[in-house]
Scaffold this active site. Sequence first.
Site, PDB file in Angstrom:
ATOM      1  N   GLY A  65       0.763  -1.242   0.000  1.00 52.81           N
ATOM      2  CA  GLY A  65       0.000   0.000   0.000  1.00 52.81           C
ATOM      3  C   GLY A  65       0.797   1.297   0.000  1.00 52.81           C
ATOM      4  CG  PHE A  89     -12.358  -0.045   3.020  1.00 50.74           C
ATOM      5  CD1 PHE A  89     -11.630  -0.780   3.951  1.00 50.74           C
ATOM      6  CD2 PHE A  89     -12.037  -0.176   1.673  1.00 50.74           C
ATOM      7  CE1 PHE A  89     -10.602  -1.632   3.549  1.00 50.74           C
ATOM      8  CE2 PHE A  89     -11.008  -1.026   1.265  1.00 50.74           C
ATOM      9  CZ  PHE A  89     -10.299  -1.756   2.208  1.00 50.74           C
ATOM     10  CG  ASP A 119      -8.344   0.049  10.111  1.00 49.46           C
ATOM     11  OD1 ASP A 119      -9.009   0.578  11.013  1.00 49.46           O
ATOM     12  OD2 ASP A 119      -8.858  -0.764   9.320  1.00 49.46           O
ATOM     13  CG  ASP A 159      -5.579  -3.490  -1.723  1.00 47.34           C
ATOM     14  OD1 ASP A 159      -5.144  -3.028  -0.641  1.00 47.34           O
ATOM     15  OD2 ASP A 159      -5.902  -4.676  -1.856  1.00 47.34           O
TER      16      ASP A 159
END
Length: 179
Positions: free
Chosen positions: A46, A154, A105, A161
Amino acid sequence: MSKQSKIYLEKFISRKTISGRIKKLAKKINEDYKGKKPIFIGILNGSFIFLSDLIREIKVDCEIDFLKLSSYGDEKISSGKVTMLKDLNCEIENRDIIIVEDIVDSGLSVNFIKAIIEEKKPSSLRFASLLFKKEMSKLDFKIDYIGFKIDNKFVVGYGLDYAQQYRNLNAIYVLHSKN
Ligand code: IMP
Ligand code: MG
């Protein structure tokens, strides 16, 4: 998410806003690491776009390496387990380390990274993350360089992704699904 659900993307952070913010983060890093030679460690997959944009704004001498951790699979919620898929290729003992993440997160990944990096005795360890989900993370240390603090959404694009898709998008989008 079921196979039948319809996905749509809502523009969230523009390319221009991201670029401006990265320049500011880089300026701070350039000041903080003046006279030092940090190693930036990008967390794959990411962080690859964020790291490549950030690094081109860095004026101090530096090195780059990558770590790859297990991903979410194809789900939007973490499995709660983190494993390492690719280790470092460089020696980090007595070096200044900056970990570069796409998003924090739950904080599980950065906690895992902190533990394995600290074992190798760097002289300093800091974290940079483009995004930080402020309600989610349960961390007992701070992320030193944060691009944007966001709500619990999200998001995809700019390296992030969903099921390996959307990393190529030029901006950050919220991914919505409708049944
Ligand atoms: P954590 O371990 O729960 O902090 O999750 C960190 C990793 O999960 C990130 O490096 C991302 O790869 C992935 N992730 C978490 N939230 C999102 C999101 O909103 N979009 C895409 N990937 C995410
Ligand atoms: Mg990641």
